[in-house]
Design an enzyme around this catalytic site. Structure first.
Site, PDB file in Angstrom:
ATOM      1  N   TYR A  36       0.830  -1.201   0.000  1.00  0.00           N
ATOM      2  CA  TYR A  36       0.000   0.000   0.000  1.00  0.00           C
ATOM      3  C   TYR A  36       0.865   1.252   0.000  1.00  0.00           C
ATOM      4  CZ  TYR A  36       0.846   1.154   4.960  1.00  0.00           C
ATOM      5  OH  TYR A  36       1.421   1.525   6.153  1.00  0.00           O
ATOM      6  N   LYS A 148       6.393  -1.857   2.381  1.00  0.00           N
ATOM      7  CA  LYS A 148       5.178  -1.181   2.867  1.00  0.00           C
ATOM      8  C   LYS A 148       3.996  -2.092   2.538  1.00  0.00           C
ATOM      9  CE  LYS A 148       3.156   3.434   3.159  1.00  0.00           C
ATOM     10  NZ  LYS A 148       3.263   3.681   4.596  1.00  0.00           N
ATOM     11  N   GLU A 180      11.983   2.578  14.618  1.00  0.00           N
ATOM     12  CA  GLU A 180      11.083   3.600  14.045  1.00  0.00           C
ATOM     13  C   GLU A 180       9.812   3.629  14.871  1.00  0.00           C
ATOM     14  OE1 GLU A 180       9.506   2.615  10.140  1.00  0.00           O
ATOM     15  OE2 GLU A 180       9.532   0.474  10.603  1.00  0.00           O
ATOM     16  N   LEU A 204      10.832   1.061   7.679  1.00  0.00           N
ATOM     17  CA  LEU A 204      10.312   1.525   6.403  1.00  0.00           C
ATOM     18  C   LEU A 204      11.072   2.814   6.074  1.00  0.00           C
ATOM     19  CD1 LEU A 204       8.006   1.089   4.249  1.00  0.00           C
ATOM     20  CD2 LEU A 204       6.944   3.048   5.363  1.00  0.00           C
TER      21      LEU A 204
END
Ligand code: PDD
Length: 281
Positions: A36, A148, A180, A204
């Site tokens: 996505y 992702k 993250e 990511l």
């Protein structure tokens, strides 16, 4: 229905969202087998469109989902018009799954990817006014966080822990290192040097993260691609989050460590927020 978009793009058709239906055998539904992107449309332009599509194509390649995304930009414009949002700031969400197939782990030979997109009005303040209190949560995700993908249960569970404790974000920790956020990247500042986890399989590689690095380069602020240890948080001068909807968000507190009281923002964080704000114009 207010939180849902009015229209949904599904496999080439733009439908009222209540009429947008997929098969229960879609591998996105059964396995979370899809990728996505989340973009923002601000002042009439899709921000960092090229970078988002580059990452989408890399995700499709890494997951071996065969789909040509080149027509999607045009389709987003059509979606914005048909949603009546071409003159508003909004979030554009899109996902591509491997499609419908009898449930079997290995990839089907000939499934047709399912493409779903929607646009939703979103207020994006020039500068994110939040002074985020965040908490650390163990990073229990798999080892391909660079993709992702729609299988986000590790992120969802971590974020829910933060949410249930009234925190803005879960800051993930793997082997003592900060990786993250559950839906954002994190940066630290110490002695005017900006630190970010290297872009590898543990994070990511956020588009906003890349923009933040570019802004640092332009401002002559040194960036080190090094993870900060959880034990060293209290030595840091500033910390901030980056993300498409988060933009650049100042962190006021991580667990018990307070960076700022009285809604202050660190010097470097503020500088980056101001430059980022200009990029939207
Ligand atoms: N999240 N890390 C994770 C795990 C993320 O989910 C995101 C974005 C980021 C920041 O990436 P970018 O700057 O490209 O938005 C980092 C999006 C917004 C989401 O899932 O809604």
């Amino acid at each position: 229905m207010a939180e849902y978009p009015a229209k949904v793009y599904l496999n080439g058709k733009i439908l009222n969202s209540e009429d947008a239906k997929i098969s229960v055998f879609d591998r996105g539904f059964v396995f979370g087998d899809g990728v996505y992107e989340a973009l923002v449309y601000v002042n009439g332009k899709l921000m960092f469109e090229e970078a988002h599509f580059k990452r989408l194509n890399e995700g499709l390649e890494k997951t071996q989902i065969h789909f040509d995304s080149s027509t999607l930009c045009k389709e987003i414009s059509r979606l914005l018009v048909e949603s009546g949002l071409e003159h508003e700031d909004c979030l554009v969400y899109l996902q591509i799954t491997r499609g419908i197939a009898p449930r079997k782990h290995s990839f089907p030979f000939n499934s047709t990817p399912t493409v779903m997109m929607y646009a939703k009005s979103m207020d994006l303040p020039g500068i994110n006014p939040i002074h985020a209190k965040v908490i650390t949560v163990p990073d229990q995700r798999w080892l391909r966080c660079d993709i992702k993908m729609t299988s986000l249960i590790g992120n969802v569970m971590a974020n829910n822990i933060a949410h249930s404790q009234g925190a803005y974000e879960a800051v993930l920790v793997r082997d003592g290192r900060i990786t993250e956020g559950s839906h954002s990247n994190i940066f630290f500042v110490k002695d005017r040097i900006v630190y970010t986890h290297p872009a590898n399989e543990y994070i990511l590689n956020g588009i906003t993260r890349k923009v933040a690095i570019e802004m640092c380069n332009k401002l002559d602020i040194e960036v080190k691609f090094e993870a900060i240890l959880e034990n060293n948080i209290s030595d840091m001068d500033e910390a901030f989050l980056s993300g498409t909807t988060t933009q650049i968000a100042s962190i006021s507190q991580i667990d018990d460590h307070i960076f700022y009281t009285n809604n202050q923002t660190g010097t470097i964080t503020k500088q980056l927020q101001e430059v980022y704000c200009e990029l939207k114009k």
